[in-house]
Scaffold this motif. Structure first.
Motif, PDB file in Angstrom:
ATOM      1  N   LEU A   1     -11.942   1.198  12.528  1.00 16.72           N
ATOM      2  CA  LEU A   1     -11.107   1.622  13.489  1.00 16.72           C
ATOM      3  C   LEU A   1      -9.807   2.318  13.041  1.00 16.72           C
ATOM      4  N   GLY A   2      -8.684   2.389  12.146  1.00 11.50           N
ATOM      5  CA  GLY A   2      -8.403   3.853  11.169  1.00 11.50           C
ATOM      6  C   GLY A   2      -9.484   4.676  12.407  1.00 11.50           C
TER       7      GLY A   2
ATOM      8  N   ILE B   1      -9.688   9.891  15.006  1.00  9.46           N
ATOM      9  CA  ILE B   1     -10.776  10.689  15.708  1.00  9.46           C
ATOM     10  C   ILE B   1     -10.455  11.081  17.279  1.00  9.46           C
ATOM     11  N   ILE B   2     -10.241  10.078  17.867  1.00  7.57           N
ATOM     12  CA  ILE B   2      -9.617  10.046  19.144  1.00  7.57           C
ATOM     13  C   ILE B   2      -8.485  11.167  19.320  1.00  7.57           C
TER      14      ILE B   2
ATOM     15  N   ARG C   1     -12.693  12.770  23.628  1.00  7.75           N
ATOM     16  CA  ARG C   1     -11.597  12.818  25.110  1.00  7.75           C
ATOM     17  C   ARG C   1     -12.875  11.739  25.583  1.00  7.75           C
ATOM     18  N   GLN C   2     -13.685  12.017  25.805  1.00  8.87           N
ATOM     19  CA  GLN C   2     -14.743  11.101  26.745  1.00  8.87           C
ATOM     20  C   GLN C   2     -14.722   9.812  26.051  1.00  8.87           C
ATOM     21  N   VAL C   3     -14.459   9.395  25.256  1.00 11.83           N
ATOM     22  CA  VAL C   3     -15.076   8.527  24.450  1.00 11.83           C
ATOM     23  C   VAL C   3     -13.608   7.335  24.363  1.00 11.83           C
TER      24      VAL C   3
ATOM     25  N   VAL D   1     -18.644   0.089  22.485  1.00  7.32           N
ATOM     26  CA  VAL D   1     -18.615  -0.011  23.459  1.00  7.32           C
ATOM     27  C   VAL D   1     -18.405   1.545  23.739  1.00  7.32           C
ATOM     28  N   SER D   2     -16.895   1.442  23.327  1.00  3.84           N
ATOM     29  CA  SER D   2     -16.940   3.698  24.415  1.00  3.84           C
ATOM     30  C   SER D   2     -17.495   4.619  23.437  1.00  3.84           C
ATOM     31  N   CYS D   3     -18.738   4.634  22.130  1.00  8.17           N
ATOM     32  CA  CYS D   3     -19.254   5.140  21.341  1.00  8.17           C
ATOM     33  C   CYS D   3     -20.202   5.638  21.823  1.00  8.17           C
TER      34      CYS D   3
END
Lengths: 184, 160
Positions: free
Chosen positions: A16-17, A22-23, A35-37, B48-50
């Motif tokens: 999660l971290g 990365i996001i 960005r898409q993710v 899911v978002s990946c």
């Protein structure tokens, strides 16, 4: 089938971290896939937050108002095929995907619904949600949806009943774990 | 969607009017249960978002739709198992594919596995059912989806 969530594990924290790191970085640097993710994450999080608090609220109220005897009588082991049919009717009214059906199934289970009935409920809530089915027919035709219902429901019922029998016969291994979990 | 909120609001009010103490207890149960599962939900959201659904699913179906039956069904089922999209996106999309000539049994395999099998929902499922039951449920769901797809193909005259 009680909760035994230990997602505080090191691996999960790292995952999660790392993900959010990365996001964030992608957001600053303009890295498009990142960005898409992030965008996807937000979209899904919002659609989940629209449903889940409601579902849990209803589960909470269900928990305090509905007597175990009622659930046991209609959905318990002794209820037979009628219990399974009730489960299908219940599932048909559900709004939302599996992650909504699971906590509901958990609440029913704790109130004394049979294992087989729970599996019927989960299966049916995947395939036979009425609002979704109406939407589906408008794009793929009633024949398509009808086949799905007519083929999957009997199979779901059958596998649930067989699964319950199997679990009873192997009660030493699986049900014991389950009980330990629910007593936690 | 809004009628769901409306119903929930009414139920909550009625419950509170009937017994405030019980209602508070119910809300407390709701919050604690939600809190317990939120970690697994987060993991699911990340997975899911990946999912790369920017990958041209369109092209995938153009290829799969015209290959041999077995490969087509298997590929569509596997894709359906991995992907998770809300119904309001999937069905219009499949409607378009059907018009383009992708066989119905392929679409059936795709949509049914998407609903019955959840690779990305696995963390949540495991939290509730335990890993063994979660796996059994998913495998059974996959099998049922295959049967549904085959029958769809036969009824629509696309197979056999």
């Amino acid at each position: 089938m009680g909760l035994k969530l230990k997602s505080k594990g090191f691996f999960v924290k790292m995952l999660l971290g790392g993900f959010f790191f990365i996001i964030l970085i992608s957001g600053f640097l303009g890295f498009d896939p990142g960005r898409q993710v992030g965008q996807n994450f937000l979209t899904f999080a919002v659609s989940m937050l629209k449903l889940l608090p409601l579902a849990f609220l209803m589960i909470g109220l269900f928990e305090v108002w509905i007597k175990s005897e009622t659930v046991e009588k209609h959905l318990g082991k002794a209820s037979g095929v009628i219990g399974h049919l009730w489960a299908i009717v219940l599932a048909g009214m559900v709004v939302g995907p599996l992650y909504v059906a699971l906590p509901v199934a958990n609440a029913l289970r704790e109130k004394g619904a049979g294992t087989g009935v729970i599996f019927t409920y989960l299966g049916a809530s995947a395939v036979c949600r009425v609002p979704m089915a109406i939407f589906e027919t408008s794009f793929l035709g009633i024949k398509f949806t009808a086949i799905r219902f007519l083929v999957s429901l009997p199979l779901i019922l059958m596998t649930s009943i067989i699964l319950e029998r199997y679990l009873e016969q192997n009660s030493d291994t699986i049900m014991k774990q389950e009980n330990e979990q629910s007593t936690k | 969607m809004y009628y769901v909120y409306l119903i929930a609001g009414v139920v909550l009010l009625v419950s509170f009017a009937a017994d405030p103490r019980k209602t508070k207890k119910g809300v407390f149960i709701a919050v604690t249960r939600f809190g317990k599962i939120i970690g697994a939900l987060l993991v699911m959201l990340v997975l899911v978002s990946c999912l790369p659904f920017q990958v041209s699913v369109n092209e995938f179906f153009n290829i799969v739709g015209h290959k041999n039956t077995v490969i087509g069904i298997l590929a569509a089922s596997l894709l359906g198992s991995v992907m998770m999209l809300p119904g309001f996106i999937v069905f219009p999309f499949c409607g378009v594919l059907a018009q383009k000539g992708v066989p119905y049994f392929i679409l059936s395999a795709f949509t049914t596995t998407m609903m019955m099998v959840g690779v990305v929902t696995y963390p949540v499922e495991k939290a509730y059912l335990g890993h063994k039951m979660a796996i059994i449920r998913n495998i059974l769901g996959f099998g049922i989806a295959l049967v549904v797809a085959l029958v769809t193909g036969i009824v629509f005259g696309e197979i056999g």
